[in-house]
Design an enzyme around this catalytic site. Structure first.
Site, PDB file in Angstrom:
ATOM      1  N   TRP A  42       7.029  -0.157  -8.596  1.00 21.44           N
ATOM      2  CA  TRP A  42       8.229  -0.825  -7.936  1.00 21.44           C
ATOM      3  C   TRP A  42       9.370  -0.639  -8.836  1.00 21.44           C
ATOM      4  O   TRP A  42      10.531  -0.488  -8.212  1.00 21.44           O
ATOM      5  CB  TRP A  42       7.811  -1.922  -7.234  1.00 21.44           C
ATOM      6  CG  TRP A  42       8.890  -2.676  -6.434  1.00 21.44           C
ATOM      7  CD1 TRP A  42       9.255  -2.323  -5.258  1.00 21.44           C
ATOM      8  CD2 TRP A  42      10.088  -3.568  -6.797  1.00 21.44           C
ATOM      9  NE1 TRP A  42      10.417  -3.094  -4.495  1.00 21.44           N
ATOM     10  CE2 TRP A  42      10.965  -3.670  -5.577  1.00 21.44           C
ATOM     11  CE3 TRP A  42      10.267  -4.322  -7.848  1.00 21.44           C
ATOM     12  CZ2 TRP A  42      11.940  -4.856  -5.419  1.00 21.44           C
ATOM     13  CZ3 TRP A  42      11.308  -5.116  -8.076  1.00 21.44           C
ATOM     14  CH2 TRP A  42      12.143  -5.367  -6.926  1.00 21.44           C
ATOM     15  N   LYS A  72       0.795  -1.035   0.023  1.00 21.52           N
ATOM     16  CA  LYS A  72       0.181   0.036  -0.103  1.00 21.52           C
ATOM     17  C   LYS A  72       0.838   1.323  -0.018  1.00 21.52           C
ATOM     18  O   LYS A  72       0.436   2.222  -0.739  1.00 21.52           O
ATOM     19  CB  LYS A  72      -0.819   0.103   1.230  1.00 21.52           C
ATOM     20  CG  LYS A  72      -2.255  -0.913   0.974  1.00 21.52           C
ATOM     21  CD  LYS A  72      -3.188  -0.797   2.232  1.00 21.52           C
ATOM     22  CE  LYS A  72      -2.395  -0.719   3.414  1.00 21.52           C
ATOM     23  NZ  LYS A  72      -1.871  -1.709   4.008  1.00 21.52           N
ATOM     24  N   LYS A 116       8.942  -6.726   9.430  1.00 19.92           N
ATOM     25  CA  LYS A 116       8.336  -6.367   8.397  1.00 19.92           C
ATOM     26  C   LYS A 116       9.128  -5.285   7.510  1.00 19.92           C
ATOM     27  O   LYS A 116       9.182  -5.049   6.275  1.00 19.92           O
ATOM     28  CB  LYS A 116       7.138  -5.560   8.644  1.00 19.92           C
ATOM     29  CG  LYS A 116       6.219  -5.067   7.553  1.00 19.92           C
ATOM     30  CD  LYS A 116       4.766  -4.676   8.074  1.00 19.92           C
ATOM     31  CE  LYS A 116       3.559  -4.547   6.986  1.00 19.92           C
ATOM     32  NZ  LYS A 116       4.289  -3.363   6.126  1.00 19.92           N
ATOM     33  N   ARG A 118       2.012   7.372   7.333  1.00 21.53           N
ATOM     34  CA  ARG A 118       2.464   7.282   8.765  1.00 21.53           C
ATOM     35  C   ARG A 118       3.749   7.152   9.272  1.00 21.53           C
ATOM     36  O   ARG A 118       4.546   6.742   8.334  1.00 21.53           O
ATOM     37  CB  ARG A 118       1.502   5.851   9.256  1.00 21.53           C
ATOM     38  CG  ARG A 118       0.087   5.946   9.337  1.00 21.53           C
ATOM     39  CD  ARG A 118      -0.369   4.777   9.933  1.00 21.53           C
ATOM     40  NE  ARG A 118      -0.339   3.760   8.914  1.00 21.53           N
ATOM     41  CZ  ARG A 118      -0.388   2.364   9.207  1.00 21.53           C
ATOM     42  NH1 ARG A 118      -0.927   1.956  10.414  1.00 21.53           N
ATOM     43  NH2 ARG A 118      -0.277   1.503   8.463  1.00 21.53           N
ATOM     44  N   PHE A 123       4.363  -8.382  -9.549  1.00 17.90           N
ATOM     45  CA  PHE A 123       5.426  -8.717  -9.178  1.00 17.90           C
ATOM     46  C   PHE A 123       5.898  -9.316 -10.491  1.00 17.90           C
ATOM     47  O   PHE A 123       5.261  -9.722 -11.191  1.00 17.90           O
ATOM     48  CB  PHE A 123       5.512  -9.797  -8.069  1.00 17.90           C
ATOM     49  CG  PHE A 123       4.949  -9.110  -6.774  1.00 17.90           C
ATOM     50  CD1 PHE A 123       5.091  -7.854  -6.493  1.00 17.90           C
ATOM     51  CD2 PHE A 123       4.684  -9.713  -5.621  1.00 17.90           C
ATOM     52  CE1 PHE A 123       4.477  -7.212  -5.515  1.00 17.90           C
ATOM     53  CE2 PHE A 123       4.414  -9.599  -4.374  1.00 17.90           C
ATOM     54  CZ  PHE A 123       4.325  -8.152  -4.429  1.00 17.90           C
ATOM     55  N   ALA A 133      -2.564  -0.168  13.685  1.00 18.45           N
ATOM     56  CA  ALA A 133      -3.825  -0.303  12.997  1.00 18.45           C
ATOM     57  C   ALA A 133      -4.766  -1.369  13.341  1.00 18.45           C
ATOM     58  O   ALA A 133      -5.983  -1.442  13.175  1.00 18.45           O
ATOM     59  CB  ALA A 133      -3.323  -0.517  11.497  1.00 18.45           C
TER      60      ALA A 133
END
Length: 894
Positions: free
Chosen positions: A747, A345, A380, A369, A718, A599
């Site tokens: 990306w 995201k 992560k 954020r 991907f 979240a």
């Protein structure tokens, strides 16, 4: 005439801007009361406010510069002038004045514009203005400047030459002075004439003008009663011209407050294949200096506070300046139910704004954020996006940033300390002893602080003299009577530390045996973080901090931070954290990084303030793209029902992020585990798995449609995805009600890889928008929970534990029943069971507990077992993170 014109101009400005209070500050370093009175009188006649800063005679240049710098930063002062002895008018002093406040026009910036002929973009120095006003028809005449030095002399020479005069300049001791005076048609004395230079040297009939500092007399004769020359001084006229310059300055100041068109210079990208690591990509790009970026997007100099070279805090005063500017379009990026790896995201958010601004020339802002240290060093990784769609410098983004999380940690733990300390003191002291310590005698005076007076009013006690309280009133005032078993306020730390999930506090002998069980949460789960994300102003934040309920008293009534007397201190710790942090993407487009609520537990969105400021800055045709935490069933639902209620903002479009990888998981693929290589089902084409898994995508589209907002599906592609898989997802998404579905390659290609997504978003934003909330706040707490469970998650019904039901009853009785709901649920499934993928149905949603964040403004039910303190995996990210001791470069972040 000059005064009348200035007065009329200022009156017109005030009619258009009723709250305008133009203020001129004059720094004076002499005892000439005549000049001070003249300034005051002219200002009063025109309608200006003048403040004199009278420094003692003999003040040094450094002392004057220090005072100038202070006034430069005073937002209530729009103009700055200097009345100093001639010896102090140095370049150092004159250039200390901000050019935009320089009403005397003597700074190098202003003088440069004047000399280059930019007369509409500069102010003519008042004494120079006065000289030009007094001279008529000087074209072709010979003008001699005597003793006119420095900035003022240069300005005067430039203006005279522009009018066609032949200008010569010399000093008082020049050998040729007498000869030059005899041939000049006009003589301008730039400084006081020495006594040994007789006026009789001046050519008969010539005009003499004196613009020496401090001369206010209308006709000085210089001791020459029979001199035929015409003599004038500029004193009073120069002061009138100064006030006229101040009015011009106000016109410019008002113009500067208006919305400014962006002049953004984007950074070029040269994507490599194969795509390097995130940190290598980040380091290969040279970001713009943040003050340059700020200027490009229309921020004023006094609206930013710079932190290093690449990040800055933005002051909330901008909202007042641009209050009449229409907002841009508001876009939310949400996602399908993700794998534990995340589906991109943040990457989509960054890629989308890079596409909009760097490739389609549309103003856009990303609002993200701030990442927690927990994921960054845990499993992560960072949250700056990835590949060629990320925020730079990514190591600064992911490490500390501007210290907001540290401020939250400090404020949260101050309140935690205050709770336990208050329980101890109340348990070990009498009412009288407590009262004497809470309201001590200081310098012979005993009085309540402001926050104590507020507590007295809440108790129904209207007295303000500490000596007048009765014993019963004293007892009510000093006793909070906190029930330790009801304390909900926990300590926090921004590290994944599983062994702090349950702790015992108070074991030292000094705590007199007052031991209790407690816990640590991760810092971003603090209610203070949720408040930071939802607040709309400093005053609003302070009020929310005061409302935070930390426990109940022995009678079952809520005890707040305000009761503990700590509200002001919390606000002080948070006063800088409330300002959004400005950064940039790889392609030099602007980003706000602000707040980072957990979240699962909180609402998982960046701040309302960042969104509001960005919406003003992009302009009516621009876009603000913000991101919701986790899947649409969690982050998006909370964005609409909680954040939009707090902000009053209406979203234009939802971008729903999906990946083939996640869809295959929902279609029955094997488990996806962080740190473990993907199984072949995820790296080879499998159309059946994709088709089966699209049920989750379809469900998330339906959830978006519940709120009446157009949805565009962004398929984050991907390299292992086959063209057939990509086409299949886009086809099913459009058939399921999405406005459009677009494959994205940001990306690997940067903004260029998201241009089609940007075009789809722009079109969707022009569609009919029938935004609505999912439920009314007036409904009972349980009914609101049921609506979310059934309509969003697909549950058959809900089941409250006795503890949860008891809490619901308590919050309803305490008057908190009309707050929105913030469900604390796993993000790995639409249900409460992480292993149930796809679209589970027919399940009963268990509510194990119900808690309240009264300051943030929501009730949060806990679904099943929810942890507010993540743990570290067997092999955390920190194994790969290192620092080069020579270059000080960070390695291994991703």
């Amino acid at each position: 005439k000059v005064t009348e014109n200035a007065k009329n101009s200022l009156s017109s400005l005030k009619r258009e801007n009723p709250r305008l209070e133009p203020t001129l500050a004059i720094i004076q370093a002499h005892n000439d009361q005549l000049i001070q009175e003249a300034n005051k009188n002219f200002a009063k006649e025109i309608g200006l406010r003048v403040i004199h800063i009278c420094l003692p005679e003999g003040s040094t240049k450094d002392e004057i510069v220090s005072e100038i710098l202070r006034l430069n930063e005073d937002p209530n002062v729009q103009g700055l002038a200097l009345d100093l002895p001639e010896s102090l008018y140095s370049s150092k002093v004159l250039n200390a004045v901000k050019p935009e406040k320089d009403v005397d026009g003597l700074s190098s910036v202003n003088l440069g514009r004047l000399v280059h002929g930019d007369v509409y973009d500069c102010l003519v120095p008042p004494r120079v203005c006065a000289v030009m006003e007094l001279l008529e028809n000087i074209g072709g005449k010979k003008v001699l400047l005597v003793g006119a030095r420095g900035a003022e002399g240069a300005a005067l020479q430039s203006m005279l030459q522009r009018e066609g005069a032949a200008v010569l300049s010399c000093h008082w001791r020049a050998p040729e002075l007498q000869s030059e005076l005899h041939h000049a048609d006009t003589v301008v004395f730039g400084s006081t004439k020495p006594d040994d230079v007789p006026v009789s040297w001046v050519k008969p009939g010539a005009t003499i003008i004196s613009c020496a500092h401090g001369l206010l007399s209308v006709d000085d004769s210089y001791g020459q009663q029979n001199n035929p020359a015409s003599e004038k001084t500029v004193g009073p006229l120069a002061i009138a011209m100064r006030m006229q310059n101040m009015v011009k300055n106000m016109e410019r100041w008002i113009q500067s407050q208006h919305y400014r068109k962006w002049d953004l210079h984007c950074l070029k990208l040269q994507p490599l294949s194969p795509v390097p690591s995130d940190i290598e990509i980040s380091r290969a790009q040279s970001p713009k200096a943040v003050d340059v970026l700020a200027k490009e997007i229309g921020l004023l100099t006094d609206e930013i506070e710079i932190y290093g070279q690449t990040k800055a805090k933005v002051r909330l005063s901008l909202l007042e300046r641009l209050k009449d500017q229409p907002d841009g379009k508001y876009v939310l990026v949400a996602g399908i139910t993700p794998t534990p790896l995340g589906e991109g995201k943040s990457t989509v958010t960054v890629g989308l704004v890079q596409a909009l601004t760097a490739h389609l020339n549309i103003n856009s802002f990303a609002c993200l954020r701030q990442p927690s240290q927990g994921p960054t060093f845990g499993v992560k990784g960072g949250a700056a996006g990835g590949g060629y769609a990320q925020v730079i410098p990514m190591e600064e983004f992911n490490l500390h940033l501007t210290g907001d999380i540290h401020a939250i940690t400090a404020a949260n733990n101050l309140l935690a300390a205050a709770i336990d300390a208050r329980i101890l003191h109340e348990n070990t002291q009498s009412d009288k002893s407590l009262y004497n310590r809470l309201v001590p005698v200081v310098n012979g005076v005993r009085e309540f602080s402001a926050i104590q007076l507020a507590r007295l009013r809440r108790l129904g006690i209207s007295k303000i003299d500490p000596k007048t309280l009765t014993e019963e009133e004293i007892s009510k005032f000093v006793r909070l009577d906190i029930d330790p078993s009801t304390i909900t306020w926990q300590r926090v730390v921004d590290t994944n530390d599983r062994f702090l999930r349950k702790i015992t506090v108070g074991q030292a002998n000094t705590e007199k045996g007052f031991v209790r069980q407690a816990q640590f949460d991760i810092a971003v789960a603090s209610e203070i973080m949720a408040i930071l994300a939802l607040t709309t102003s400093l005053q609003d934040m302070k009020e929310r901090l005061g409302k935070m309920v930390v426990a109940n008293d022995q009678k079952g009534e809520p005890v707040t931070a305000e009761d503990l007397g700590v509200t002001g201190a919390l606000a002080v710790l948070m006063k800088d954290a409330i300002k959004p942090t400005l950064m940039q993407t790889l392609e030099g487009t602007p980003v706000f990084v602000h707040a980072g609520p957990f979240a699962n537990i909180a609402h998982g969105n960046s701040s309302v303030l960042a969104d509001k400021i960005a919406l003003k800055l992009v302009g009516q045709k621009g876009f603000v793209v913000t991101e919701a935490g986790f899947g649409a069933d969690i982050g998006m639902e909370k964005f609409f029902n909680i954040k939009c209620r707090a902000s009053g903002l209406v979203p234009s479009v939802v971008v729903l992020v999906a990946t083939v990888r996640a869809l295959k998981m929902h279609g029955g693929g094997p488990n996806v585990t962080a740190g473990v290589p993907l199984k072949k089902e995820y790296t080879e084409e499998n159309l059946q798995l994709v088709a089966d898994g699209c049920c989750n995508l379809q469900k998330q589209i339906q959830i978006t449609q519940l709120f009446g907002v157009p949805v565009v599906v962004a398929l984050n592609v991907f390299k292992t995805d086959s063209p057939a898989e990509v086409d299949l997802v886009c086809k099913i998404a459009k058939e399921s009600g999405a406005f459009d579905a677009v494959p994205c390659n940001h990306w690997s290609a940067g903004g260029r890889g998201a241009v089609k997504l940007a075009q789809a978003v722009e079109k969707a934003a022009n569609q009919k928008n029938s935004f609505k909330y999912l439920y009314s706040l007036e409904l009972p707490i349980v009914e609101k929970i049921r609506i979310i469970a059934q309509k969003v998650y697909g549950a058959q019904d809900i089941e409250l534990s006795p503890v949860a039901q008891s809490q619901v009853d308590r919050y309803s009785r305490q008057g908190f029943g009309n707050l929105p709901i913030c469900m604390a649920k796993t993000h790995l499934s639409l249900s409460h069971q992480p292993e149930r993928k796809g679209v589970p149905t027919g399940f009963i949603l268990p509510i194990s507990d119900v808690r309240a964040s009264i300051g943030a403004g929501f009730i949060y039910p806990l679904v099943g077992t929810m942890s507010t303190m993540p743990g570290l995996p067997t092999r955390p990210c920190f194994y790969d993170i290192d620092l080069d001791p020579i270059t000080e470069q960070v390695k291994g972040l991703f």
